[in-house]
Scaffold this motif. Structure first.
Motif, PDB file in Angstrom:
ATOM      1  N   MET A 160     -42.378 -55.780 -79.706  1.00 34.15           N
ATOM      2  CA  MET A 160     -43.467 -55.800 -78.744  1.00 34.15           C
ATOM      3  C   MET A 160     -44.365 -54.718 -78.379  1.00 34.15           C
ATOM      4  O   MET A 160     -43.702 -53.623 -78.257  1.00 34.15           O
ATOM      5  CB  MET A 160     -43.008 -56.622 -77.357  1.00 34.15           C
ATOM      6  N   GLN A 161     -45.658 -54.865 -78.117  1.00 33.93           N
ATOM      7  CA  GLN A 161     -46.425 -53.743 -77.873  1.00 33.93           C
ATOM      8  C   GLN A 161     -47.788 -53.878 -76.949  1.00 33.93           C
ATOM      9  O   GLN A 161     -48.182 -54.957 -77.193  1.00 33.93           O
ATOM     10  CB  GLN A 161     -47.131 -52.970 -79.151  1.00 33.93           C
ATOM     11  N   VAL A 162     -47.779 -53.425 -75.880  1.00 32.96           N
ATOM     12  CA  VAL A 162     -48.734 -53.852 -74.751  1.00 32.96           C
ATOM     13  C   VAL A 162     -49.648 -52.258 -74.791  1.00 32.96           C
ATOM     14  O   VAL A 162     -49.352 -51.236 -74.821  1.00 32.96           O
ATOM     15  CB  VAL A 162     -48.158 -53.853 -73.514  1.00 32.96           C
ATOM     16  N   VAL A 163     -50.818 -52.973 -74.951  1.00 30.54           N
ATOM     17  CA  VAL A 163     -52.010 -52.163 -74.923  1.00 30.54           C
ATOM     18  C   VAL A 163     -52.974 -52.343 -73.726  1.00 30.54           C
ATOM     19  O   VAL A 163     -53.441 -53.331 -73.871  1.00 30.54           O
ATOM     20  CB  VAL A 163     -52.878 -51.869 -76.376  1.00 30.54           C
ATOM     21  N   LEU A 164     -53.249 -51.480 -72.816  1.00 28.11           N
ATOM     22  CA  LEU A 164     -54.130 -51.450 -71.922  1.00 28.11           C
ATOM     23  C   LEU A 164     -55.544 -51.042 -72.318  1.00 28.11           C
ATOM     24  O   LEU A 164     -55.741 -50.185 -72.916  1.00 28.11           O
ATOM     25  CB  LEU A 164     -53.819 -50.737 -70.471  1.00 28.11           C
ATOM     26  N   GLY A 165     -56.659 -51.983 -71.989  1.00 26.52           N
ATOM     27  CA  GLY A 165     -58.108 -51.595 -72.125  1.00 26.52           C
ATOM     28  C   GLY A 165     -58.379 -50.856 -71.128  1.00 26.52           C
ATOM     29  O   GLY A 165     -58.009 -50.175 -70.176  1.00 26.52           O
ATOM     30  N   GLU A 166     -59.880 -51.139 -70.935  1.00 27.95           N
ATOM     31  CA  GLU A 166     -60.539 -50.420 -69.661  1.00 27.95           C
ATOM     32  C   GLU A 166     -61.278 -51.269 -68.913  1.00 27.95           C
ATOM     33  O   GLU A 166     -61.824 -52.206 -69.174  1.00 27.95           O
ATOM     34  CB  GLU A 166     -61.592 -49.292 -70.201  1.00 27.95           C
ATOM     35  N   LEU A 167     -61.281 -51.076 -67.643  1.00 29.61           N
ATOM     36  CA  LEU A 167     -62.054 -51.622 -66.729  1.00 29.61           C
ATOM     37  C   LEU A 167     -63.448 -50.993 -66.904  1.00 29.61           C
ATOM     38  O   LEU A 167     -63.784 -50.253 -67.390  1.00 29.61           O
ATOM     39  CB  LEU A 167     -61.892 -51.376 -65.327  1.00 29.61           C
ATOM     40  N   ASP A 168     -64.448 -51.987 -66.615  1.00 29.26           N
ATOM     41  CA  ASP A 168     -65.933 -51.642 -66.639  1.00 29.26           C
ATOM     42  C   ASP A 168     -66.079 -50.511 -65.911  1.00 29.26           C
ATOM     43  O   ASP A 168     -65.783 -50.435 -64.642  1.00 29.26           O
ATOM     44  CB  ASP A 168     -66.666 -52.924 -65.820  1.00 29.26           C
TER      45      ASP A 168
ATOM     46  N   TRP B 176     -50.260 -62.921 -74.951  1.00 24.93           N
ATOM     47  CA  TRP B 176     -50.313 -63.198 -76.222  1.00 24.93           C
ATOM     48  C   TRP B 176     -51.578 -62.902 -77.094  1.00 24.93           C
ATOM     49  O   TRP B 176     -52.612 -63.220 -76.622  1.00 24.93           O
ATOM     50  CB  TRP B 176     -49.884 -64.407 -76.810  1.00 24.93           C
ATOM     51  N   GLY B 177     -51.578 -61.922 -77.862  1.00 27.40           N
ATOM     52  CA  GLY B 177     -52.887 -61.235 -78.414  1.00 27.40           C
ATOM     53  C   GLY B 177     -53.772 -60.938 -77.603  1.00 27.40           C
ATOM     54  O   GLY B 177     -53.478 -60.233 -76.448  1.00 27.40           O
ATOM     55  N   LYS B 178     -55.069 -60.765 -77.660  1.00 27.48           N
ATOM     56  CA  LYS B 178     -56.244 -60.466 -77.125  1.00 27.48           C
ATOM     57  C   LYS B 178     -56.258 -61.206 -75.692  1.00 27.48           C
ATOM     58  O   LYS B 178     -56.818 -62.405 -76.077  1.00 27.48           O
ATOM     59  CB  LYS B 178     -57.460 -60.409 -77.582  1.00 27.48           C
TER      60      LYS B 178
ATOM     61  N   ILE C 188     -56.422 -56.733 -72.147  1.00 23.08           N
ATOM     62  CA  ILE C 188     -55.085 -56.129 -72.449  1.00 23.08           C
ATOM     63  C   ILE C 188     -54.966 -56.794 -74.220  1.00 23.08           C
ATOM     64  O   ILE C 188     -55.514 -57.735 -74.339  1.00 23.08           O
ATOM     65  CB  ILE C 188     -53.782 -56.466 -71.613  1.00 23.08           C
ATOM     66  N   THR C 189     -54.133 -56.149 -74.766  1.00 25.41           N
ATOM     67  CA  THR C 189     -53.709 -56.558 -76.031  1.00 25.41           C
ATOM     68  C   THR C 189     -52.143 -56.576 -76.183  1.00 25.41           C
ATOM     69  O   THR C 189     -51.584 -55.675 -75.843  1.00 25.41           O
ATOM     70  CB  THR C 189     -54.282 -55.848 -77.097  1.00 25.41           C
ATOM     71  N   ILE C 190     -51.636 -57.651 -76.377  1.00 27.36           N
ATOM     72  CA  ILE C 190     -50.113 -58.173 -76.776  1.00 27.36           C
ATOM     73  C   ILE C 190     -49.904 -58.393 -78.145  1.00 27.36           C
ATOM     74  O   ILE C 190     -50.641 -58.978 -78.685  1.00 27.36           O
ATOM     75  CB  ILE C 190     -49.583 -59.370 -75.848  1.00 27.36           C
TER      76      ILE C 190
END
Length: 246
Positions: A64-72, A94-96, A116-118
Motif C-alpha cells: 500500500m502507498q498513500v500520496v497526499l495531494g495539495e489543498l487549493d 482506494w485510487g484517486k 489523496i491517492t491510495i
C-alpha cells in the motif's frame, strides 16, 4: 508538496467498503508553519494506519502507498488547535479520492477536502498482446506482473480460473491487467444442438437426451426440448450438459 509512505501487508477482505470501516478518531495539535503544516504530517500518519487495515478478497500480498495531494493554494485557513480528518460519505480509500479535514478548535471553524491517492501494488494477470472482442482467452495470453490494483475501481481477476476459457467482451490492449467485466462466459453450444439433460433431486439423478432450444453459455440458463416434447429450462454445465434442479 507531496508526502508518501509505503506499507506492506498480506490479504484478507478487500477494500470495497473500507470507507465505512475506518475508525474516525483523531486529535492533533496543528499550527501553521513554513512548509507542510503539522496537521498534514499527522494526516499522513492517520491515513497510513487506515490503509494498513485494507484487505483484498483474494489472499494476495499488496504493497500500500498513500500520496497526499495539495489543498487549493488560494485557501487562507485560520490557525486551528485541533484538526480532525474524516472520510466523506460514499468515499472509499482506494485510487484517486479525497479526505475531509475540519477544524474543531479555532477562531474560525473550517472544513476542506484534501485530494489523496491510495495505491495498492500487487501481482495480477497482464495481457501479453492485443486481444480482439470474442477471443477465447487461454493460459498463454497473460503473464503475472505487479500492477496497481487501485488504479481502477473494478476488481482484479487474480486467479487464472476467473478468466481462462472466458471470452473478451471488448478490445483489450497489451499490458492490460485483467479485471472483472472484461470477459464473459463462452458460448459452448448453439440452438438445435443435441445435449445431455441431467435432472437432479434429493438422492437421485436421471439422465436423458434433449435438443437445445437456445444457445448455451456455461453458468447461464438454456431451454431444452426433451424426447417427450416437453421444453424445460436448466443451467448449462459444459459443452454437452444441461442440469435441471428438481
Amino acid at each position: 508538496m507531496f508526502n508518501q509512505r509505503s506499507i506492506s501487508y498480506r490479504g484478507g477482505r478487500w477494500a470495497t467498503a473500507i470507507g465505512l470501516s475506518v475508525v474516525l478518531s483523531f486529535a492533533q495539535q496543528a499550527h501553521a508553519q513554513e512548509g507542510t503544516p503539522d496537521y498534514l504530517h499527522a494526516t499522513q500518519r492517520w491515513l497510513d494506519e487506515a490503509v494498513s487495515n485494507i484487505r483484498p478478497t483474494e489472499s494476495v500480498p499488496l504493497r500500500m502507498q498513500v500520496v497526499l495531494g495539495e489543498l487549493d493554494r488560494r485557501l487562507q485557513l485560520a490557525p486551528c488547535a485541533r484538526v480532525e480528518p474524516y472520510i466523506p460519505v460514499g468515499t472509499q480509500l482506494w485510487g484517486k479520492t479525497r479526505l475531509g479535514l475540519r477544524c474543531l478548535e479555532g477562531v474560525s471553524r473550517w472544513n476542506v477536502f484534501l485530494p489523496i491517492t491510495i495505491r495498492a501494488f500487487g501481482t495480477a494477470w497482464v495481457l501479453k498482446s492485443h486481444v480482439l472482442p470474442g477471443t477465447v482467452l487461454t493460459e498463454d495470453d497473460a503473464i503475472e506482473a505487479e500492477v496497481d490494483w487501485a488504479e481502477e475501481r473494478t476488481p482484479v481477476m487474480a486467479n487464472q480460473s476467473q478468466w481462462v476459457g472466458q471470452v473478451a467482451s471488448r478490445t483489450l490492449p497489451a499490458g492490460q491487467a485483467l479485471r472483472a467485466g472484461m470477459t464473459r462466459a463462452a458460448q459452448v453450444f448453439q440452438s438445435g444442438s443435441q445435449v445431455r439433460v441431467v435432472a437432479q433431486g434429493a438422492g437421485f439423478q436421471i439422465t436423458s437426451a434433449g435438443q437445445a432450444m437456445s444457445a448455451g453459455v456455461v453458468g447461464q440458463s438454456a431451454r431444452v426440448k426433451l424426447d417427450n416434447g416437453r421444453v424445460l429450462t436448466g443451467v448449462v454445465v459444459d459443452s454437452r450438459t444441461v442440469r435441471l434442479d428438481i
